[in-house]
Each structure stands twice: as structure tokens, then as C-alpha cells.
Design a protein around this motif. Sequence first.
Motif, PDB file in Angstrom:
ATOM      1  N   LEU A 362       2.310  37.386   1.408  1.00 47.60           N
ATOM      2  CA  LEU A 362       1.685  37.690   2.406  1.00 47.60           C
ATOM      3  C   LEU A 362       0.385  38.474   2.081  1.00 47.60           C
ATOM      4  O   LEU A 362      -0.602  38.280   2.637  1.00 47.60           O
ATOM      5  CB  LEU A 362       2.487  38.374   3.695  1.00 47.60           C
ATOM      6  N   ILE A 363       0.585  39.428   1.348  1.00 45.20           N
ATOM      7  CA  ILE A 363      -0.606  40.548   0.827  1.00 45.20           C
ATOM      8  C   ILE A 363      -1.525  39.451   0.095  1.00 45.20           C
ATOM      9  O   ILE A 363      -2.796  39.757   0.385  1.00 45.20           O
ATOM     10  CB  ILE A 363      -0.020  41.519  -0.196  1.00 45.20           C
ATOM     11  N   VAL A 364      -0.993  38.888  -0.797  1.00 46.64           N
ATOM     12  CA  VAL A 364      -2.032  38.048  -1.647  1.00 46.64           C
ATOM     13  C   VAL A 364      -2.835  37.167  -0.915  1.00 46.64           C
ATOM     14  O   VAL A 364      -4.024  37.226  -0.786  1.00 46.64           O
ATOM     15  CB  VAL A 364      -1.184  37.354  -2.873  1.00 46.64           C
ATOM     16  N   LEU A 365      -2.162  36.444  -0.007  1.00 48.20           N
ATOM     17  CA  LEU A 365      -3.097  35.411   0.830  1.00 48.20           C
ATOM     18  C   LEU A 365      -3.993  36.048   1.744  1.00 48.20           C
ATOM     19  O   LEU A 365      -5.169  35.520   1.919  1.00 48.20           O
ATOM     20  CB  LEU A 365      -2.033  34.557   1.547  1.00 48.20           C
ATOM     21  N   THR A 366      -3.421  37.048   2.199  1.00 48.45           N
ATOM     22  CA  THR A 366      -4.406  37.812   3.391  1.00 48.45           C
ATOM     23  C   THR A 366      -5.831  38.508   2.446  1.00 48.45           C
ATOM     24  O   THR A 366      -6.722  38.327   2.856  1.00 48.45           O
ATOM     25  CB  THR A 366      -3.572  39.111   3.828  1.00 48.45           C
ATOM     26  N   LEU A 367      -5.641  38.994   1.166  1.00 50.59           N
ATOM     27  CA  LEU A 367      -6.677  39.397   0.568  1.00 50.59           C
ATOM     28  C   LEU A 367      -7.446  38.455   0.284  1.00 50.59           C
ATOM     29  O   LEU A 367      -8.591  38.262   0.126  1.00 50.59           O
ATOM     30  CB  LEU A 367      -5.951  40.198  -0.794  1.00 50.59           C
ATOM     31  N   LEU A 372     -12.782  36.155   0.481  1.00 52.58           N
ATOM     32  CA  LEU A 372     -13.359  34.699   0.412  1.00 52.58           C
ATOM     33  C   LEU A 372     -14.744  34.827   0.292  1.00 52.58           C
ATOM     34  O   LEU A 372     -15.557  34.088  -0.681  1.00 52.58           O
ATOM     35  CB  LEU A 372     -13.043  33.966   1.405  1.00 52.58           C
ATOM     36  N   PRO A 373     -15.539  35.433   1.017  1.00 50.31           N
ATOM     37  CA  PRO A 373     -17.085  35.523   0.942  1.00 50.31           C
ATOM     38  C   PRO A 373     -17.629  36.071  -0.490  1.00 50.31           C
ATOM     39  O   PRO A 373     -18.691  35.700  -0.721  1.00 50.31           O
ATOM     40  CB  PRO A 373     -17.821  36.532   2.016  1.00 50.31           C
ATOM     41  N   VAL A 374     -16.866  36.932  -0.985  1.00 48.46           N
ATOM     42  CA  VAL A 374     -17.152  37.242  -2.298  1.00 48.46           C
ATOM     43  C   VAL A 374     -16.777  36.823  -3.431  1.00 48.46           C
ATOM     44  O   VAL A 374     -16.941  37.064  -4.724  1.00 48.46           O
ATOM     45  CB  VAL A 374     -17.176  38.976  -2.481  1.00 48.46           C
ATOM     46  N   LEU A 375     -15.712  35.834  -3.457  1.00 51.38           N
ATOM     47  CA  LEU A 375     -15.321  35.146  -4.527  1.00 51.38           C
ATOM     48  C   LEU A 375     -16.172  34.473  -5.369  1.00 51.38           C
ATOM     49  O   LEU A 375     -17.186  33.828  -4.818  1.00 51.38           O
ATOM     50  CB  LEU A 375     -14.111  34.272  -4.416  1.00 51.38           C
ATOM     51  N   ASN A 380     -12.866  25.132  -0.487  1.00 56.05           N
ATOM     52  CA  ASN A 380     -13.081  24.193   0.626  1.00 56.05           C
ATOM     53  C   ASN A 380     -12.594  24.706   1.703  1.00 56.05           C
ATOM     54  O   ASN A 380     -11.369  25.162   1.678  1.00 56.05           O
ATOM     55  CB  ASN A 380     -12.279  23.096   0.217  1.00 56.05           C
ATOM     56  N   LEU A 381     -13.252  24.646   2.745  1.00 58.81           N
ATOM     57  CA  LEU A 381     -12.778  25.040   4.339  1.00 58.81           C
ATOM     58  C   LEU A 381     -11.408  24.534   4.696  1.00 58.81           C
ATOM     59  O   LEU A 381     -10.695  25.115   5.080  1.00 58.81           O
ATOM     60  CB  LEU A 381     -13.823  24.820   5.147  1.00 58.81           C
ATOM     61  N   ALA A 382     -10.946  23.159   4.021  1.00 56.08           N
ATOM     62  CA  ALA A 382      -9.689  22.950   4.446  1.00 56.08           C
ATOM     63  C   ALA A 382      -8.656  23.759   4.117  1.00 56.08           C
ATOM     64  O   ALA A 382      -7.228  23.405   4.325  1.00 56.08           O
ATOM     65  CB  ALA A 382      -9.522  21.453   4.057  1.00 56.08           C
ATOM     66  N   VAL A 383      -8.835  24.313   2.859  1.00 58.14           N
ATOM     67  CA  VAL A 383      -7.724  25.426   2.345  1.00 58.14           C
ATOM     68  C   VAL A 383      -7.343  26.426   3.271  1.00 58.14           C
ATOM     69  O   VAL A 383      -6.393  26.892   3.514  1.00 58.14           O
ATOM     70  CB  VAL A 383      -8.375  25.747   1.008  1.00 58.14           C
ATOM     71  N   LEU A 384      -8.388  27.009   4.177  1.00 57.29           N
ATOM     72  CA  LEU A 384      -8.018  28.179   4.872  1.00 57.29           C
ATOM     73  C   LEU A 384      -6.953  27.835   5.992  1.00 57.29           C
ATOM     74  O   LEU A 384      -6.008  28.803   6.008  1.00 57.29           O
ATOM     75  CB  LEU A 384      -9.354  28.287   5.847  1.00 57.29           C
ATOM     76  N   PRO A 385      -6.804  26.789   6.845  1.00 59.34           N
ATOM     77  CA  PRO A 385      -5.576  26.782   7.699  1.00 59.34           C
ATOM     78  C   PRO A 385      -4.319  26.443   6.776  1.00 59.34           C
ATOM     79  O   PRO A 385      -3.392  26.778   7.447  1.00 59.34           O
ATOM     80  CB  PRO A 385      -6.023  25.267   8.339  1.00 59.34           C
ATOM     81  N   LEU A 386      -4.452  25.603   5.753  1.00 62.12           N
ATOM     82  CA  LEU A 386      -3.078  25.573   4.814  1.00 62.12           C
ATOM     83  C   LEU A 386      -2.799  27.336   4.295  1.00 62.12           C
ATOM     84  O   LEU A 386      -1.496  27.299   4.431  1.00 62.12           O
ATOM     85  CB  LEU A 386      -3.371  24.876   3.520  1.00 62.12           C
ATOM     86  N   ALA A 387      -3.649  27.959   4.032  1.00 62.00           N
ATOM     87  CA  ALA A 387      -3.427  29.499   3.724  1.00 62.00           C
ATOM     88  C   ALA A 387      -2.664  30.077   4.685  1.00 62.00           C
ATOM     89  O   ALA A 387      -1.651  30.886   4.696  1.00 62.00           O
ATOM     90  CB  ALA A 387      -4.527  30.048   2.918  1.00 62.00           C
ATOM     91  N   LEU A 388      -3.262  29.825   5.962  1.00 65.53           N
ATOM     92  CA  LEU A 388      -2.707  30.549   7.187  1.00 65.53           C
ATOM     93  C   LEU A 388      -1.341  29.848   7.467  1.00 65.53           C
ATOM     94  O   LEU A 388      -0.800  30.992   8.061  1.00 65.53           O
ATOM     95  CB  LEU A 388      -3.747  30.172   8.349  1.00 65.53           C
ATOM     96  N   CYS A 389      -1.160  28.677   7.295  1.00 64.27           N
ATOM     97  CA  CYS A 389       0.295  28.270   7.424  1.00 64.27           C
ATOM     98  C   CYS A 389       1.177  28.963   6.714  1.00 64.27           C
ATOM     99  O   CYS A 389       2.415  29.486   7.146  1.00 64.27           O
ATOM    100  CB  CYS A 389       0.577  26.662   7.083  1.00 64.27           C
TER     101      CYS A 389
END
Length: 406
Positions: A362-367, A372-375, A380-389
Amino acid sequence: MKSIRHSYLTIGAACILFLFCLTAQGQNNEQARHDSIRFSLLTCGSGEEIYSLFGHTAIRYENPTRGIDYVFNYGIFSFNTPNFILRFTLGETDYKLGVAPFDYFTEEYKYLQRDVRQQVLNLNQTEKEKLAAQLEENYRPENRVYRYNFFYDNCATRPRDQIERATGGSIVYPQDMNSTDTGKTYRDLLHQYTENHLWSRFGMDLCMGIPADKPISRRQMMFVPFYLEECFDQASIQTPQGNRPLVCQSVNLVSFPSSEASHQDWYPSPLAASLTLFIIIALITYYGWRHQKRLWGVDLALFATAGLAGCILAFLALFSQHPAVSPNLMLFVFHPFHILLLPYVIRQARKGRKDWYLLANLIVLTLFILLLPVLPQKINLAVLPLALCLIVRSANSIIFSYKKNK
């Protein structure tokens, strides 16, 4: 970038001896024979298969006085090669130089409904002889196979290198070809030519890491046949008598109406699919809260799938020779621990114990999402909903365990 039928090699093997024997013979009318020789760069349009989206390049050799018209093609591979999938994944794919009659080559592209454009090279007699000798040497059985590299050594860079060698390195391009001030990266170019193939783009984005987002030079951009064609149009050959254009004539040999603009997949895009999955996971989680059910079976399916994806990414990062696949920040979202620690997650869930792995996840995915803007890697934007799952289900399990142990 383009696979020609395997019989292509058989035809080439039979005709190549005839080709160069004729070149070596006929001392009479020598000047007339050389004046009729012509080399051209052929650029072929995109296809529907993932390996053909970026087009293809070949070299055409003509000698009308001898009735010779052949195409030298550095883009031949066979899916029937033993362990092809494994070798491709490891970056150990071997390609071949093949030779076939020009009519054979164009008929295939007509069948595939792909354009073929020709740039006639403005070479002098000495340069033509050098290029012919180089191609002959390349086609020898011990030389025709080479280790393919999509970005650095492919069907476009090989013809470019042969033509540059034949001119003694005297080709001049209008811009600095080695400067990385282009504002382009390998990922940018892949996105450009997969605009209407979103699932192919999504797969590439998952596999490519930080190196794919570093600025590249104009010379590095020449791995794309269309960009090589553009550069040749603007290039010249430097001589003591002055510069002459590298290309003296451009012709459309095979033309079809563009189908890219009308290409539409009937299935949802990766972003639409991942958003739909997130909504389903959110609704399932809400249902579990309302009925005080842990629903750990959902976690089993979700984390197992993410873990399998992570195993593929980790394999590429650790063992593949493909450029630009490592390091890959996608491993913070999809990694092997999702599946390796699944028995531990299930046991903790069934016994209602605290799950330190899910807390760390949970901590790693939240960070990951916050940073994300500075990585240094485009995600790919499609990854964000998957990470939120994964975040929602991790948080769900942690809260249930906390309430049960309170």
C-alpha cells in the motif's frame, strides 16, 4: 520489421550466384553496363502485425542491360526457428539477409496492401561497385545471419550503413545527427507509429524501462524506416567537386489509400478496460464492506495476475538483451512478490491477522502514484487504475484485520 516468406531465401540463393557472375563477366561494353546499374532504397508502409507497424527498408539493385532486378532484404526471420519465442524474449533473435526478384518483393506488398516507395541513389560508378561488392560479401552463407536489435541493428540501419560505407562515409545530413537535442525518445517514436494500436502500445510501455525515455539523436532515430527515408531525401554526398544529392529520384511503386485513420479496434482501449476493472473492484469492495465480508478470493485473482505480469517484467529486466527494458519502474506495481507471497497473504486473510506485506505494498503504490509526475519513466495512463485496484484491495485487507484485532 517485416518477415518475408521463408521461400524468399531459396529464391535468393539460386539467383545471387547468377547476379554476381553476370556482374563479373562481360568486358565488352563495360561503360554501358555500368551506366545502366542503379541502386535504390525501398521503404515499405506499415502493416497490421506488431512487427510491421514501423515499416520496412530494403535495397534494390537493377541492371537493365543484363535483365537483373533484385531486392536485398535484411528483415527476414522465421517463426519456425526453434525456441523462437524464448529467443525473442531474451533478445537473441537472428535475422537474415535475403535476395529475391523485385517482382516477387512487390507482389507480396501488393497482397498485404502496403505501400512501397523508391529513392534512387545518386551514386557514381565506383560507389556502385563498392555497394555491390559489400552486398555480395554480406550474402555469403557465413555472413548473411546477424543478431537483430530493434533499436540499434535492424532492417533500416543495415542498409543505411552499407550505403554510407559505399560512399566512403561522405554522406552529409542537413542537421547534427549525433546531438540529442531532438526532444525525442525511443518511447516517443514507438508511440508515434502505434497511435491506432493502443494495446500494442500498452504492452510496449509495460516492458520498456527508463532507458526508453532518454533523449536520442537523429542518427538513433534512423531505426525507423520512415525517418531514414526522410533523412535520405535531405542528404547529400560530399565530393571535391561539390556536393550532389544522395537521392536523384523518388517514385511511388505501390500505393494504397491510408487505412490508419480509419483503423478502429472493436474492443475497448487499455485505459477503458483498466477503468472498468477498477470500478468493478471498487463495487465488490463496497459490497464486502456492507456485508462485512473479506472476499479474499478477489485478492487471490487480482494479486496472482499482477504477480504473473511482474514475473514477465522481472525476467525481461534481469535476463533479456533487449535495449531499454531495464531498469523498469513498472516493477514497483507489478512484481513477482505478488504471487510468491500469495500463500502468506491468503493465510493472513483467512486468519484475520495483520498483513505486513499488504501494508508495504500500500505504501509503495501510494508513493508511486504521488511521485508519478517526477519519475524518469513515462507511465501509461492505463496503469493507474490497475495500481488503484491493488491499493483498494490492500487497504481493504489491512482495515479488516485492524478491526478484527481491535
